[in-house]
Design a protein around this motif. Structure first.
Motif, PDB file in Angstrom:
ATOM      1  N   GLU A 114      -3.949  -9.963 -12.774  1.00  0.00           N
ATOM      2  CA  GLU A 114      -4.513  -8.987 -11.825  1.00  0.00           C
ATOM      3  C   GLU A 114      -3.418  -8.354 -10.964  1.00  0.00           C
ATOM      4  O   GLU A 114      -3.455  -7.162 -10.676  1.00  0.00           O
ATOM      5  CB  GLU A 114      -5.562  -9.654 -10.922  1.00  0.00           C
ATOM      6  CG  GLU A 114      -6.793 -10.145 -11.634  1.00  0.00           C
ATOM      7  CD  GLU A 114      -6.580 -11.437 -12.433  1.00  0.00           C
ATOM      8  OE1 GLU A 114      -5.649 -12.216 -12.107  1.00  0.00           O
ATOM      9  OE2 GLU A 114      -7.327 -11.647 -13.398  1.00  0.00           O
TER      10      GLU A 114
ATOM     11  N   LYS B 179       0.828  -1.215   0.000  1.00  0.00           N
ATOM     12  CA  LYS B 179       0.000   0.000   0.000  1.00  0.00           C
ATOM     13  C   LYS B 179       0.859   1.260   0.000  1.00  0.00           C
ATOM     14  O   LYS B 179       0.510   2.258  -0.627  1.00  0.00           O
ATOM     15  CB  LYS B 179      -0.948   0.000   1.197  1.00  0.00           C
ATOM     16  CG  LYS B 179      -2.114  -0.946   1.025  1.00  0.00           C
ATOM     17  CD  LYS B 179      -3.061  -0.873   2.200  1.00  0.00           C
ATOM     18  CE  LYS B 179      -4.276  -1.732   1.950  1.00  0.00           C
ATOM     19  NZ  LYS B 179      -5.245  -1.678   3.053  1.00  0.00           N
TER      20      LYS B 179
ATOM     21  N   ALA C 115      -2.443  -4.403 -10.918  1.00  0.00           N
ATOM     22  CA  ALA C 115      -2.507  -3.628  -9.678  1.00  0.00           C
ATOM     23  C   ALA C 115      -1.305  -2.692  -9.543  1.00  0.00           C
ATOM     24  O   ALA C 115      -1.370  -1.687  -8.835  1.00  0.00           O
ATOM     25  CB  ALA C 115      -2.588  -4.559  -8.473  1.00  0.00           C
TER      26      ALA C 115
ATOM     27  N   GLY D 146      -6.032   0.293  -3.587  1.00  0.00           N
ATOM     28  CA  GLY D 146      -7.380  -0.048  -3.145  1.00  0.00           C
ATOM     29  C   GLY D 146      -7.384  -1.170  -2.121  1.00  0.00           C
ATOM     30  O   GLY D 146      -6.368  -1.513  -1.530  1.00  0.00           O
ATOM     31  N   THR D 147      -8.547  -1.764  -1.948  1.00  0.00           N
ATOM     32  CA  THR D 147      -8.685  -2.802  -0.927  1.00  0.00           C
ATOM     33  C   THR D 147      -8.639  -4.209  -1.505  1.00  0.00           C
ATOM     34  O   THR D 147      -8.455  -5.168  -0.780  1.00  0.00           O
ATOM     35  CB  THR D 147     -10.011  -2.627  -0.161  1.00  0.00           C
ATOM     36  OG1 THR D 147     -11.081  -2.656  -1.105  1.00  0.00           O
ATOM     37  CG2 THR D 147     -10.032  -1.322   0.612  1.00  0.00           C
ATOM     38  N   SER D 148      -8.829  -4.343  -2.796  1.00  0.00           N
ATOM     39  CA  SER D 148      -8.800  -5.663  -3.431  1.00  0.00           C
ATOM     40  C   SER D 148      -7.384  -5.965  -3.902  1.00  0.00           C
ATOM     41  O   SER D 148      -7.006  -5.639  -5.024  1.00  0.00           O
ATOM     42  CB  SER D 148      -9.779  -5.690  -4.606  1.00  0.00           C
ATOM     43  OG  SER D 148      -9.735  -6.941  -5.226  1.00  0.00           O
ATOM     44  N   ILE D 149      -6.603  -6.579  -3.029  1.00  0.00           N
ATOM     45  CA  ILE D 149      -5.198  -6.856  -3.317  1.00  0.00           C
ATOM     46  C   ILE D 149      -5.057  -8.311  -3.762  1.00  0.00           C
ATOM     47  O   ILE D 149      -5.448  -9.219  -3.026  1.00  0.00           O
ATOM     48  CB  ILE D 149      -4.318  -6.595  -2.085  1.00  0.00           C
ATOM     49  CG1 ILE D 149      -4.406  -5.123  -1.701  1.00  0.00           C
ATOM     50  CG2 ILE D 149      -2.879  -7.006  -2.342  1.00  0.00           C
ATOM     51  CD1 ILE D 149      -3.725  -4.781  -0.395  1.00  0.00           C
ATOM     52  N   PRO D 150      -4.497  -8.548  -4.955  1.00  0.00           N
ATOM     53  CA  PRO D 150      -4.280  -9.936  -5.389  1.00  0.00           C
ATOM     54  C   PRO D 150      -3.349 -10.664  -4.412  1.00  0.00           C
ATOM     55  O   PRO D 150      -2.322 -10.129  -3.989  1.00  0.00           O
ATOM     56  CB  PRO D 150      -3.618  -9.787  -6.760  1.00  0.00           C
ATOM     57  CG  PRO D 150      -4.009  -8.420  -7.222  1.00  0.00           C
ATOM     58  CD  PRO D 150      -4.110  -7.589  -5.976  1.00  0.00           C
ATOM     59  N   ALA D 151      -3.710 -11.875  -4.055  1.00  0.00           N
ATOM     60  CA  ALA D 151      -2.963 -12.639  -3.049  1.00  0.00           C
ATOM     61  C   ALA D 151      -1.503 -12.849  -3.440  1.00  0.00           C
ATOM     62  O   ALA D 151      -0.619 -12.847  -2.585  1.00  0.00           O
ATOM     63  CB  ALA D 151      -3.629 -13.984  -2.814  1.00  0.00           C
TER      64      ALA D 151
END
Length: 187
Positions: free
Chosen positions: A133, A104, A137, A111-116
């Motif tokens: 993805e 971050k 990001a 954002g909040t949708s972080i690829p694992a």
């Protein structure tokens, strides 16, 4: 007794020669002929200078590059290692939180949708690929650092995305080394 001992010694010598000499030489010879690039480590070279291997992740420093998955081995090919931490362990949870915070900080608008795969390590610590993805990001950071439009970077990711193996195995992926080499060529 002596006869049994001689049979055991001859069998051992025969198997050592077969398994320790003939088989390795045969498989090495066949692989060199049929799969030379892979037998040599799938090395990527530009103008005769080796840049890396398609099969091993390497760290890229700086905001202008796509970053690979985190490596428990710190990208040292002599120290292949996973974390061995259980998913529910405090150590693992702390590592993931640290990775998320670092990500971050590095990518302001992730954002909040972080690829694992951006915050976890692979089993070997050398996974050379990211999910599309995870690559996407990182686009805003790279766009800002390099002055390249986000659309151009997204197009670059799409060009370098490989589908499932044989159409059914694995997930779509992007090789980080190939992507960064292509990024380097954008003027």
């Amino acid at each position: 007794m002596m006869r049994s001992l001689m049979i055991a010694i001859r069998s051992s010598v025969f198997l050592m020669i077969l398994c320790g000499l003939i088989y390795p030489l045969a498989t090495t010879g066949v692989s060199q002929v049929l799969f030379n690039k892979q037998a040599e480590g799938s090395l990527v070279s530009i103008n005769g200078k080796i840049q890396g291997s398609e099969l091993l992740a390497q760290g890229f420093k700086g905001p202008q590059w796509f970053h690979p998955r985190a490596s428990a081995a710190k990208y040292d090919p002599k120290a292949s290692a996973a974390t061995n931490a259980a998913v529910a362990s405090k150590e693992y949870i702390k590592t993931i939180k640290d990775n998320v915070n670092h990500l971050k900080k590095e990518n302001d608008n992730i954002g909040t949708s972080i690829p694992a795969d951006l915050v976890t390590t692979s089993g070997s610590g050398f996974d050379p690929d990211l999910s599309p993805e995870a690559a996407k990001a990182q686009v805003p950071r790279i766009s800002q650092a390099k002055g390249i439009s986000q659309d151009r970077l997204l197009s670059l990711i799409n060009q370098h995305t490989k589908g499932r193996s044989l159409g059914i195995f694995g997930e779509p992926r992007v090789n980080v080394l190939d992507l960064n080499l292509a990024l380097q060529n954008i003027k």
